[in-house]
Each structure stands twice: as C-alpha cells, then as structure tokens.
Design a protein around this motif. Structure first.
Motif, PDB file in Angstrom:
ATOM      1  N   SER A   1       0.832  -1.206   0.000  1.00  0.00           N
ATOM      2  CA  SER A   1       0.000   0.000   0.000  1.00  0.00           C
ATOM      3  C   SER A   1       0.866   1.257   0.000  1.00  0.00           C
ATOM      4  N   ALA A   2       2.001   1.221   0.700  1.00  0.00           N
ATOM      5  CA  ALA A   2       2.909   2.370   0.715  1.00  0.00           C
ATOM      6  C   ALA A   2       3.528   2.593  -0.658  1.00  0.00           C
ATOM      7  N   TYR A   3       3.866   1.509  -1.348  1.00  0.00           N
ATOM      8  CA  TYR A   3       4.469   1.635  -2.671  1.00  0.00           C
ATOM      9  C   TYR A   3       3.448   2.151  -3.688  1.00  0.00           C
ATOM     10  N   ALA A   4       2.205   1.705  -3.555  1.00  0.00           N
ATOM     11  CA  ALA A   4       1.158   2.186  -4.454  1.00  0.00           C
ATOM     12  C   ALA A   4       0.922   3.680  -4.263  1.00  0.00           C
ATOM     13  N   ALA A   5       0.925   4.138  -3.002  1.00  0.00           N
ATOM     14  CA  ALA A   5       0.729   5.562  -2.724  1.00  0.00           C
ATOM     15  C   ALA A   5       1.892   6.392  -3.255  1.00  0.00           C
ATOM     16  N   ALA A   6       3.116   5.888  -3.097  1.00  0.00           N
ATOM     17  CA  ALA A   6       4.287   6.608  -3.607  1.00  0.00           C
ATOM     18  C   ALA A   6       4.243   6.697  -5.120  1.00  0.00           C
ATOM     19  N   SER A   7       3.861   5.609  -5.780  1.00  0.00           N
ATOM     20  CA  SER A   7       3.754   5.606  -7.244  1.00  0.00           C
ATOM     21  C   SER A   7       2.726   6.630  -7.710  1.00  0.00           C
ATOM     22  N   GLU A   8       1.599   6.683  -7.041  1.00  0.00           N
ATOM     23  CA  GLU A   8       0.555   7.641  -7.420  1.00  0.00           C
ATOM     24  C   GLU A   8       1.067   9.074  -7.314  1.00  0.00           C
ATOM     25  N   ALA A   9       1.835   9.358  -6.261  1.00  0.00           N
ATOM     26  CA  ALA A   9       2.380  10.709  -6.080  1.00  0.00           C
ATOM     27  C   ALA A   9       3.404  11.043  -7.160  1.00  0.00           C
TER      28      ALA A   9
ATOM     29  N   ILE B   1       4.812   0.688 -12.210  1.00  0.00           N
ATOM     30  CA  ILE B   1       4.496   1.657 -11.160  1.00  0.00           C
ATOM     31  C   ILE B   1       5.682   2.552 -10.819  1.00  0.00           C
ATOM     32  N   ASP B   2       6.885   2.221 -11.313  1.00  0.00           N
ATOM     33  CA  ASP B   2       8.045   3.038 -10.953  1.00  0.00           C
ATOM     34  C   ASP B   2       8.811   3.589 -12.158  1.00  0.00           C
ATOM     35  N   GLU B   3       8.211   3.537 -13.350  1.00  0.00           N
ATOM     36  CA  GLU B   3       8.909   4.126 -14.500  1.00  0.00           C
ATOM     37  C   GLU B   3       7.913   4.534 -15.577  1.00  0.00           C
ATOM     38  N   ALA B   4       8.338   5.524 -16.382  1.00  0.00           N
ATOM     39  CA  ALA B   4       7.465   6.027 -17.449  1.00  0.00           C
ATOM     40  C   ALA B   4       8.288   6.764 -18.490  1.00  0.00           C
TER      41      ALA B   4
END
Length: 411
Positions: A90-98, A115-118
């Motif tokens: 859940s913490a990683y999902a929130a960080a990715s969203e930010a 979730i960690d690159e674009a």
C-alpha cells in the motif's frame, strides 16, 4: 565468428527525431527507497525488501552482489549485515501515485511502463517549460521534494535510447544522449543492454564473438539472421543502429494481467498447490472486473525445483470476467501439468489473463443470457473493496493467506 561484408560500408545514423525530447524516468530501487524514506534508521544501510525472495534491494546491498529475485538466504550470505524488511504494498502504491502526479504535471504525454517508470514526451514544451534537460532537472527536484524519492532520468530522441540512458545514469542521476552522438553512446555498450537480449541470446552472440552493440551493428543483418533467426535479427539490428520510431503513447490499456506466488523448495501437496492457484484466480478476477475488462486466454506459468520453466495456455470460447470460468480453465491446465510438477517439484506458480477486451456490450451466445449484475463475484468484490482483500477468502488459504499482491498502474 562472422565479419561484416565490407568494413568500409557504413550505415547512416537513422533516428526517429532530430532532437532529444523523450525522457525515461525510473525510480531507483523503488521499494527499498520507500522503506529508507519512511524509516530514517535504514538510510545508508543495505536493505532487502521481501520474505523468501528479494523483491528489492537498496544500492548499498547491490554493492555486495545482491540482485532480484534472489533468495533472501543467498542474499544474506552475500551481505550478512543487510536489514530485511517486509514489503508494504500500500505504501508503494501511494508513492507511485504521487510520482505519476508529478509526471502528469510536467507533460500530458506520459506513458506508464510500470508503477516506478514512465516515458515522457516534452517536445512541445520549450516555450512553456524550457529545454528538455531543464525539464528533467526540475522533474527530479520535484519528485525529491514532494515524494522524497531518488529518480534517474535518461533523455534521447528515441524511447529505447532514453531507457538505456536512464540505466546509465543510475543511481539518482541524469544522462542526455546528444543528437548526432547516439551511436557514440550506444555502440561501446554490451549487447545485453539491447531490448530482447536475455541469457540465451547473449550466449549465442558471445559464441560468435559479439559482445558489444557496435560489433552487432557492423555484422550486418543477413549474418545476424543466421545466428538468431529473422525476427530477432531484424529487431536487434534496428536497435543497434538507434532505430526506434515508436512514439510515447497515452491511454493505452494493458494487454495482460498476471500474478504469481513463490512456494519455496519444500514439497507441496497437489491440493495445496491448487489452493494457491485458486487464490491467484480470485485476485486476477477481481482486478479484471475492477478494470471493466474480460479475457479470452488463461496462461499457467510454472517454475520447477531445477529452475526450468513451463507454460500452459487455454483459450476460452468466449471472453469472460467470471472467476468460476477462469478457475475452471486454470485448474484444467494445472491438472495437465501435474505429472511434471510431481517429477520436478514446484517453486513458483503464476497465472496470467491475456487477450483482454473491454467488458462492455458483446455478442450474446445461446441461450442469449445477458451478463448478470447481481452475482457472487460482484458481492465478493464489493466486500473486499470495503473491508480489504482478506475480508473474504477461501478456506484452503486461511492459514497461508493469498500472498503478496504487487501494485499495478491503473488500467
């Protein structure tokens, strides 16, 4: 070893753009960086995120040779003083969203890869935001300030080169591949840096004396075809000459969804393996319906005790989002593979749903029954959405749980 038909023949430097305006932004050791951000005492220490398998390792741990997805026991032998922390999805999902909020504030042209690159296209922002390098510097500073995470950025005229540049910039750096100097940057690199070159392909190339991208580029596509086959030769030869005309695409939906569970090397009874598969089926069915998608093909993935792998797939007569239909197909595949599992032992089981389509209006089949809204799946989805994914679970999974659910980009 093969050699070029003529050393004097030089291919023109073909690129998709005359300017470096594509950014590849990639968070550094994402899970581990989130843990170090949230727990100050972990900063500067080797951190391993995971349980039986290393899901992420900080750069302090990577310096000792730790890699993902290495067994935690093996990782601790390489780095005995590493700190092992359980994952907090859940913490990683929130960080990715930010982080993605910063991406979208930077440019409307954002193509999420994970979730960690674009990829970000900033080609039309010069008058508003400045040169791509300036935009990249601000992007990194904003993510550090607003989210508290390090990120590496590569800038180039193609998506492929931008991704290679971001890897070259790690950790926490920025790398620009200047227009006209793409091959100067690319050709000295090892062939493993090309998309599509894994262990098998690298071994085939090395056996022919090809270790650098420049050697592959000079070889010529006909000779490369003799080593790797026509499709791989065409793909790798184009990349070796920095040819990648793909644009940054927005709004593209994923073509498959999947989940897996590591089982360790302890022997497992067939009913226990089947229960884990049911758990994966429940999870994927929930994701499928949440994204308003349906699937046609169910793929079972197995990794055995000798590290060999096997894949089995089944295509349904019609697209579905019903857990019962997906479970039935998955169980048939597992039953077919059971002799292999008994013979070799099983260390990982995975399930993927492919041939995805929108779950909107579709051609009905006899007996022409429309999609029911008030179903058991819908009721369970609602309960889990309101009270958490473990609010209702299968009896066979009460002791072991469903396992980790890796966060995904919104579809």
């Amino acid at each position: 070893m093969f050699v070029s038909d003529s050393a004097a023949v030089r291919r023109p430097r073909i690129q998709s753009r005359a300017e470096a305006t594509i950014l590849h932004a990639d968070l550094d050791s994402f899970y581990a960086s989130v843990e170090q951000r949230d727990q100050r005492w972990l900063r500067g220490k080797p951190v391993l995120v995971g349980g039986g398998v290393v899901l992420a390792a900080s750069y302090e741990a990577k310096a000792f040779g730790v890699r993902t997805p290495m067994n935690v026991g093996q990782a601790l032998r390489l780095c005995p003083h590493a700190v092992v922390v359980p994952p907090r999805m859940s913490a990683y999902a929130a960080a990715s969203e930010a982080v993605f909020a910063v991406f979208h504030d930077t440019t409307p042209l954002v193509e999420g890869i994970s979730i960690d690159e674009a990829f970000l296209d900033v080609g039309g922002l010069r008058r508003i935001s400045g040169e791509p390098v300036e935009i990249a510097h601000r992007l990194r500073a904003e993510i550090a300030t607003k989210v508290g995470l390090p990120i590496s950025v590569g800038i180039a005229g193609t998506k492929f080169l931008a991704k290679v540049a971001s890897a070259d910039a790690k950790p926490d750096g920025l790398r620009l591949v200047e227009p006209g100097r793409e091959l100067d940057f690319l050709h000295p690199l090892p062939v493993q840096r090309l998309w599509g070159v894994g262990k098998v392909t690298a071994a085939a190339l090395h056996a022919n004396g090809i270790t650098r991208i420049g050697q592959l580029a000079e070889l010529g596509e006909p000779h490369l075809r003799a080593i790797l086959g026509p499709a791989a030769a065409r793909h790798l030869f184009a990349l070796a000459w920095a040819r990648d005309p793909r644009r940054v695409e927005t709004g593209r939906r994923r073509r498959s969804i999947g989940a897996q569970r590591a089982l360790g090397r302890r022997g497992r009874a067939p009913e226990e393996i089947a229960a884990y598969l049911d758990g994966l089926t429940d999870r994927l069915g929930r994701r499928l319906r949440a994204a308003d998608r349906s699937c046609r093909t169910v793929v079972l993935r197995l990794r055995f005790d000798d590290f060999s792998r096997a894949t089995r797939s089944h295509t349904l007569l019609e697209a579905t989002d019903a857990t019962a239909s997906i479970r039935h197909a998955a169980r048939l595949l597992l039953d077919t593979a059971q002799p292999l599992v008994t013979e070799r032992g099983l260390t990982l089981i995975g399930l993927s749903l492919t041939n995805l389509d929108d779950a909107g209006p579709r051609q009905l089949t006899l007996p022409l029954e429309p999609r029911a809204e008030n179903t058991l799946d819908a009721t369970l989805d609602d309960l889990r959405r309101r009270f958490g994914s473990t609010a209702v679970t299968r009896a066979a999974l009460l002791k072991t749980g469903e396992g980790l659910s890796v966060p995904l980009l919104p579809d």
